[in-house]
Design an enzyme around this catalytic site. Structure first.
Site, mmCIF file in Angstrom:
data_model
loop_
_atom_site.group_PDB
_atom_site.id
_atom_site.type_symbol
_atom_site.label_atom_id
_atom_site.label_comp_id
_atom_site.label_asym_id
_atom_site.label_seq_id
_atom_site.Cartn_x
_atom_site.Cartn_y
_atom_site.Cartn_z
ATOM 1 N N SER A 98 27.668 -10.012 -44.766
ATOM 2 C CA SER A 98 28.440 -10.263 -45.973
ATOM 3 C C SER A 98 27.954 -9.386 -47.123
ATOM 4 O O SER A 98 27.882 -8.172 -46.991
ATOM 5 C CB SER A 98 28.388 -11.755 -46.308
ATOM 6 O OG SER A 98 29.382 -12.125 -47.212
ATOM 7 N N ASP A 220 38.464 -14.746 -40.383
ATOM 8 C CA ASP A 220 37.397 -14.757 -41.384
ATOM 9 C C ASP A 220 38.041 -15.015 -42.742
ATOM 10 O O ASP A 220 38.781 -14.175 -43.252
ATOM 11 C CB ASP A 220 36.661 -13.422 -41.361
ATOM 12 C CG ASP A 220 35.457 -13.396 -42.290
ATOM 13 O OD1 ASP A 220 35.411 -14.211 -43.231
ATOM 14 O OD2 ASP A 220 34.572 -12.546 -42.083
ATOM 15 N N HIS A 248 33.304 -16.501 -40.608
ATOM 16 C CA HIS A 248 32.565 -15.552 -41.425
ATOM 17 C C HIS A 248 31.088 -15.445 -41.061
ATOM 18 O O HIS A 248 30.400 -14.567 -41.573
ATOM 19 C CB HIS A 248 32.701 -15.946 -42.905
ATOM 20 C CG HIS A 248 32.128 -14.951 -43.860
ATOM 21 N ND1 HIS A 248 32.517 -13.623 -43.883
ATOM 22 C CD2 HIS A 248 31.182 -15.092 -44.836
ATOM 23 C CE1 HIS A 248 31.848 -12.984 -44.827
ATOM 24 N NE2 HIS A 248 31.025 -13.850 -45.411
#
Length: 268
Positions: A98, A220, A248
């Site tokens: 991320s 996601d 995610h």
């Protein structure tokens, strides 16, 4: 190592006397270094392992957090480079999740060659839609997210975590993410979320020359498939791998898929 640096980022080093190769694991928003515990085991016999918590997360030193200093991702890139220099690492591999993807990219642009390879798991250069660019969120979506975080942070975390995890048949995974989200001080979480979700590093990714792997999942909530494809088109030396995992946080929900994708990439 400087004691204050170890404390600031809760640095953990798992040495391997049989090799001089190192993998750094960098976590994303709402989690901490423990999120890598399953993936890490797939590399311990071949690499030295370095883990850390970003300031404001996990067991980092929360007193080191300042909303002025951490008003952009560049401050986190500074921290990452400081850790690398302190540990005298060179040409390491970094596996990111991320927001740590863009943090590592910024660090690499600052000091080209600092990483041998970069692996992006669920990374995004921009979360807001912008014309033909589909980042996944409208401004109204983010306004609602920030309002919910402000109104009752822990209730928001409990609701957001299972959606982000994306594996409803395994509720324990969402509960794990909710726990690490809940451990962040609410004011810090809200400030960091605003920095992340309003950032735009699209002009930076095309400058990256480090060989990179982009790992994309299905469904996601934070990073749609379009974003992975956009990154692949714009990062010169990139490989895009679509895995079957959902959500995610595939390093938590499907660690074997991450391990396999990374090992295949590192062989090339």
């Amino acid at each position: 190592m400087k004691p204050d640096l170890r404390k600031r980022n809760n640095i953990a080093i798992l040495p391997n006397a049989a090799t001089n190769k190192t993998i750094i694991f960098a976590h994303g928003f709402g989690s901490d270094q423990t999120a890598w515990r399953h993936v890490m085991e797939g590399f311990r016999k071949d690499y030295n392992i370095v883990l850390f918590d970003m300031v404001g997360a996990g067991r980092s030193d929360f007193s080191a957090y300042s909303p002025n200093r951490y008003s952009s991702l560049h401050a986190y890139a500074d921290d990452l480079l400081e850790i690398i220099h302190e540990l005298k690492l060179h040409k390491s591999i970094i596996i990111t999740h991320s927001v740590s993807g863009m943090i590592s990219l910024l660090a690499s642009l600052r000091e080209p060659g600092i990483f041998e390879k970069i692996i992006f798991v669920g990374a995004s250069p921009r979360y807001l839609n912008d014309g033909e660019y589909k980042g996944g969120f409208e401004q109204s979506d983010l306004d609602g997210l920030f309002a919910a975080m402000s109104a009752n942070y822990h209730a928001w975390a409990a609701g957001f975590a299972p959606i982000a995890m994306g594996n409803p048949e395994r509720p324990e995974l969402g509960e794990e993410f909710a726990r690490t989200l809940g451990e962040i001080r609410p004011d810090v979480a809200q400030a960091v979320a605003r920095v992340i979700f309003t950032s735009d590093h699209r002009t930076s990714i095309s400058k990256l020359t480090t060989p990179s792997l982009i790992i994309q999942t299905s469904n996601d909530i934070a990073v749609p498939v379009d974003v992975g494809q956009y990154m692949h088109r714009n990062i010169p030396k990139s490989t895009l791998v679509q895995i079957t995992a959902h959500g995610h946080l595939p390093h938590i929900s499907a660690p074997d898929e991450i391990i396999d994708a990374v090992k295949t990439f590192l062989k090339n």
